[in-house]
Design a protein around this motif. Sequence first.
Motif, PDB file in Angstrom:
ATOM      1  N   THR A 135       3.426  13.495  -1.686  1.00 39.01           N
ATOM      2  CA  THR A 135       3.375  12.141  -1.114  1.00 39.01           C
ATOM      3  C   THR A 135       4.552  11.925  -0.170  1.00 39.01           C
ATOM      4  OG1 THR A 135       2.236  11.271  -3.051  1.00 39.01           O
ATOM      5  CG2 THR A 135       3.345   9.675  -1.636  1.00 39.01           C
ATOM      6  N   LEU A 136       5.707  12.425  -0.554  1.00 32.65           N
ATOM      7  CA  LEU A 136       6.866  12.338   0.325  1.00 32.65           C
ATOM      8  C   LEU A 136       6.582  13.008   1.660  1.00 32.65           C
ATOM      9  CD1 LEU A 136       9.860  11.733   0.932  1.00 32.65           C
ATOM     10  CD2 LEU A 136      10.407  13.913  -0.149  1.00 32.65           C
ATOM     11  N   LEU A 137       6.004  14.211   1.637  1.00 32.09           N
ATOM     12  CA  LEU A 137       5.690  14.891   2.893  1.00 32.09           C
ATOM     13  C   LEU A 137       4.760  14.038   3.745  1.00 32.09           C
ATOM     14  CD1 LEU A 137       5.167  18.703   2.169  1.00 32.09           C
ATOM     15  CD2 LEU A 137       7.184  17.527   3.062  1.00 32.09           C
ATOM     16  N   SER A 138       3.728  13.468   3.130  1.00 29.38           N
ATOM     17  CA  SER A 138       2.804  12.621   3.885  1.00 29.38           C
ATOM     18  C   SER A 138       3.533  11.449   4.529  1.00 29.38           C
ATOM     19  CB  SER A 138       1.693  12.091   2.969  1.00 29.38           C
ATOM     20  OG  SER A 138       0.750  13.090   2.682  1.00 29.38           O
ATOM     21  N   ASP A 139       4.430  10.824   3.774  1.00 29.69           N
ATOM     22  CA  ASP A 139       5.151   9.664   4.296  1.00 29.69           C
ATOM     23  C   ASP A 139       6.108  10.055   5.415  1.00 29.69           C
ATOM     24  OD1 ASP A 139       3.809   7.985   2.580  1.00 29.69           O
ATOM     25  OD2 ASP A 139       5.408   7.930   1.072  1.00 29.69           O
ATOM     26  N   LEU A 140       6.652  11.258   5.363  1.00 30.51           N
ATOM     27  CA  LEU A 140       7.517  11.721   6.448  1.00 30.51           C
ATOM     28  C   LEU A 140       6.702  12.079   7.682  1.00 30.51           C
ATOM     29  CD1 LEU A 140      10.056  14.004   4.517  1.00 30.51           C
ATOM     30  CD2 LEU A 140      10.212  11.560   5.017  1.00 30.51           C
ATOM     31  N   ILE A 141       5.529  12.661   7.477  1.00 34.49           N
ATOM     32  CA  ILE A 141       4.663  13.041   8.602  1.00 34.49           C
ATOM     33  C   ILE A 141       4.212  11.812   9.385  1.00 34.49           C
ATOM     34  CG2 ILE A 141       2.372  14.007   9.138  1.00 34.49           C
ATOM     35  CD1 ILE A 141       2.934  16.077   6.890  1.00 34.49           C
ATOM     36  N   VAL A 142       4.119  10.669   8.708  1.00 31.08           N
ATOM     37  CA  VAL A 142       3.767   9.415   9.397  1.00 31.08           C
ATOM     38  C   VAL A 142       4.690   9.165  10.581  1.00 31.08           C
ATOM     39  CG1 VAL A 142       3.756   6.889   9.146  1.00 31.08           C
ATOM     40  CG2 VAL A 142       2.717   8.310   7.389  1.00 31.08           C
ATOM     41  N   GLU A 143       5.943   9.597  10.470  1.00 34.90           N
ATOM     42  CA  GLU A 143       6.936   9.319  11.509  1.00 34.90           C
ATOM     43  C   GLU A 143       6.767  10.188  12.742  1.00 34.90           C
ATOM     44  OE1 GLU A 143       8.801   6.724  11.107  1.00 34.90           O
ATOM     45  OE2 GLU A 143       7.981   6.444   9.085  1.00 34.90           O
ATOM     46  N   GLU A 144       5.881  11.185  12.700  1.00 34.35           N
ATOM     47  CA  GLU A 144       5.599  11.985  13.894  1.00 34.35           C
ATOM     48  C   GLU A 144       4.534  11.239  14.690  1.00 34.35           C
ATOM     49  OE1 GLU A 144       5.053  14.474  16.902  1.00 34.35           O
ATOM     50  OE2 GLU A 144       3.308  13.971  15.672  1.00 34.35           O
ATOM     51  N   PRO A 145       4.841  10.772  15.899  1.00 40.73           N
ATOM     52  CA  PRO A 145       3.971   9.806  16.581  1.00 40.73           C
ATOM     53  C   PRO A 145       2.586  10.300  16.970  1.00 40.73           C
ATOM     54  CG  PRO A 145       5.762  10.517  18.031  1.00 40.73           C
ATOM     55  CD  PRO A 145       6.081  11.027  16.662  1.00 40.73           C
ATOM     56  N   GLU A 146       2.392  11.604  17.064  1.00 45.46           N
ATOM     57  CA  GLU A 146       1.095  12.116  17.490  1.00 45.46           C
ATOM     58  C   GLU A 146       0.228  12.603  16.326  1.00 45.46           C
ATOM     59  OE1 GLU A 146       1.903  13.643  22.019  1.00 45.46           O
ATOM     60  OE2 GLU A 146       2.174  15.102  20.418  1.00 45.46           O
ATOM     61  N   THR A 147       0.689  12.333  15.104  1.00 48.06           N
ATOM     62  CA  THR A 147       0.023  12.890  13.927  1.00 48.06           C
ATOM     63  C   THR A 147      -0.511  11.800  13.014  1.00 48.06           C
ATOM     64  OG1 THR A 147       1.492  14.817  14.004  1.00 48.06           O
ATOM     65  CG2 THR A 147       0.290  14.432  11.945  1.00 48.06           C
ATOM     66  N   LEU A 148      -1.767  11.948  12.623  1.00 45.33           N
ATOM     67  CA  LEU A 148      -2.385  11.050  11.654  1.00 45.33           C
ATOM     68  C   LEU A 148      -2.158  11.628  10.258  1.00 45.33           C
ATOM     69  CD1 LEU A 148      -4.346   8.493  11.579  1.00 45.33           C
ATOM     70  CD2 LEU A 148      -6.155  10.177  11.156  1.00 45.33           C
ATOM     71  N   SER A 149      -1.392  10.919   9.457  1.00 48.47           N
ATOM     72  CA  SER A 149      -1.097  11.370   8.100  1.00 48.47           C
ATOM     73  C   SER A 149      -2.108  10.727   7.156  1.00 48.47           C
ATOM     74  CB  SER A 149       0.334  10.984   7.703  1.00 48.47           C
ATOM     75  OG  SER A 149       0.652  11.468   6.416  1.00 48.47           O
ATOM     76  N   VAL A 150      -3.075  11.528   6.712  1.00 50.75           N
ATOM     77  CA  VAL A 150      -4.194  11.031   5.911  1.00 50.75           C
ATOM     78  C   VAL A 150      -3.899  11.295   4.436  1.00 50.75           C
ATOM     79  CG1 VAL A 150      -6.680  11.137   5.519  1.00 50.75           C
ATOM     80  CG2 VAL A 150      -5.748  11.589   7.811  1.00 50.75           C
ATOM     81  N   GLN A 151      -3.960  10.246   3.619  1.00 54.32           N
ATOM     82  CA  GLN A 151      -3.584  10.396   2.215  1.00 54.32           C
ATOM     83  C   GLN A 151      -4.753  10.086   1.286  1.00 54.32           C
ATOM     84  OE1 GLN A 151       0.340   9.162   1.067  1.00 54.32           O
ATOM     85  NE2 GLN A 151       0.947   8.702   3.158  1.00 54.32           N
ATOM     86  N   GLU A 152      -4.877  10.923   0.266  1.00 58.35           N
ATOM     87  CA  GLU A 152      -5.843  10.732  -0.819  1.00 58.35           C
ATOM     88  C   GLU A 152      -7.280  10.584  -0.302  1.00 58.35           C
ATOM     89  OE1 GLU A 152      -4.795  11.295  -3.669  1.00 58.35           O
ATOM     90  OE2 GLU A 152      -2.632  10.990  -3.482  1.00 58.35           O
ATOM     91  N   PHE A 153      -7.672  11.493   0.584  1.00 56.04           N
ATOM     92  CA  PHE A 153      -9.026  11.428   1.134  1.00 56.04           C
ATOM     93  C   PHE A 153      -9.962  12.474   0.547  1.00 56.04           C
ATOM     94  CE2 PHE A 153     -12.087  12.808   4.461  1.00 56.04           C
ATOM     95  CZ  PHE A 153     -12.871  11.673   4.476  1.00 56.04           C
ATOM     96  N   VAL A 154      -9.565  13.751   0.560  1.00 55.24           N
ATOM     97  CA  VAL A 154     -10.525  14.785   0.164  1.00 55.24           C
ATOM     98  C   VAL A 154     -10.895  14.720  -1.308  1.00 55.24           C
ATOM     99  CG1 VAL A 154      -9.803  16.365   1.979  1.00 55.24           C
ATOM    100  CG2 VAL A 154      -8.773  16.558  -0.285  1.00 55.24           C
ATOM    101  N   MET A 155     -10.052  14.105  -2.135  1.00 56.62           N
ATOM    102  CA  MET A 155     -10.401  14.003  -3.548  1.00 56.62           C
ATOM    103  C   MET A 155     -11.519  13.000  -3.780  1.00 56.62           C
ATOM    104  SD  MET A 155      -8.768  16.332  -5.002  1.00 56.62           S
ATOM    105  CE  MET A 155      -9.003  15.948  -6.732  1.00 56.62           C
ATOM    106  N   ALA A 156     -11.948  12.336  -2.705  1.00 61.23           N
ATOM    107  CA  ALA A 156     -13.124  11.471  -2.813  1.00 61.23           C
ATOM    108  C   ALA A 156     -14.417  12.277  -2.867  1.00 61.23           C
ATOM    109  CB  ALA A 156     -13.173  10.509  -1.622  1.00 61.23           C
ATOM    110  N   THR A 157     -14.319  13.581  -2.644  1.00 62.24           N
ATOM    111  CA  THR A 157     -15.510  14.426  -2.633  1.00 62.24           C
ATOM    112  C   THR A 157     -16.106  14.531  -4.031  1.00 62.24           C
ATOM    113  OG1 THR A 157     -14.512  15.746  -0.870  1.00 62.24           O
ATOM    114  CG2 THR A 157     -16.413  16.679  -2.005  1.00 62.24           C
ATOM    115  N   PRO A 158     -17.309  14.062  -4.249  1.00 58.93           N
ATOM    116  CA  PRO A 158     -17.916  14.204  -5.581  1.00 58.93           C
ATOM    117  C   PRO A 158     -18.301  15.646  -5.855  1.00 58.93           C
ATOM    118  CG  PRO A 158     -19.494  13.245  -4.052  1.00 58.93           C
ATOM    119  CD  PRO A 158     -18.186  13.340  -3.315  1.00 58.93           C
ATOM    120  N   SER A 159     -18.379  16.009  -7.119  1.00 61.01           N
ATOM    121  CA  SER A 159     -18.615  17.409  -7.474  1.00 61.01           C
ATOM    122  C   SER A 159     -19.932  17.934  -6.926  1.00 61.01           C
ATOM    123  CB  SER A 159     -18.574  17.571  -8.996  1.00 61.01           C
ATOM    124  OG  SER A 159     -19.556  16.763  -9.618  1.00 61.01           O
TER     125      SER A 159
END
Length: 320
Positions: A20-44
Amino acid sequence: MHTEDPGRAIIISSGRCGSTLLSDLIVEEPETLSVQEFVMATPSWAKAGGAITGAAYWQVLSSPKPELATLFAIGLPPKEVRYPTNGRWSDRLEQLPQLLAITLPKLTDDPDALFDELATKVPDFPEQSFSAHHRMLLDLITRLTGKRRWVERSGGSSQVAPYLLRSFPDARIVYLTRNWPDTARSMSRHPSFQLIQLRLEFVSRCGVDPFQPNSDQQVPAELEHLLPGRITADLLRERGADSTRYLGLCAFMAAQAEQALVDNPPTHLLTMTYEDLVADPVPELIRLGEFLEFADPSGWAQQVAGRVSKGGAVRQTAAV
């Protein structure tokens, strides 16, 4: 809006290891979309690779996530939930669409508006696999927000590493780890990981997924009080009192991820450890920025490294 295909990267980890820390730091890179907690939405069921329509895909993402709905119901929502208190679903959080719990609020101050915009576009996606829909949606959000790349990170994604590596063969993969005892202790105090461990225990003991029950499957009487709709906050906390059971969860996560990396070796792979990141953040973050093809990896690392090395309390927040 950028028209070329965006860069794509995924951080794979057990969770509770600084991701989570890495994601929050990546937010500060202006050209990068930091996407959190998305792929775990994939149902089995989606991992089988069958094609579904855009409308069916949107139905999944705009529905509540059963595990999260359970935590809302018993009063233990994860602290990562960022849905605004004045949002459209704020008075009925058990019905909150999973995209709105963490993912969209981490991208914008008006997640309901972005959700509404996506609702006009995603149902028109072509019939394709679930993973192709994921890629198309993340590419779309990246363009809508004017970014050049997306970096997805979900806590516990190690458990679906085989699916991720098969589904996103061109993505840059960051594999982040932490020593098991500290990870297990952190997991034992987090309600989402308490539910993950409980879910795996159900599957191993009786072959039943409590969040996707089959009417033909029987749950042993001694486990019935732990089913969704019956479990309480106190029962979940009691299960967290014994951190040793989470060592098994760490072992499972690591085995899943490491075997997947052998079976489907990514073209671009960066391995990191939480311990190295905390001990010497600037060079570790420069490595990450270079790997993710940031425009100024060193400048970004220098800008954000203080959030890692400012002191013990900050470091604890990153993963505990």
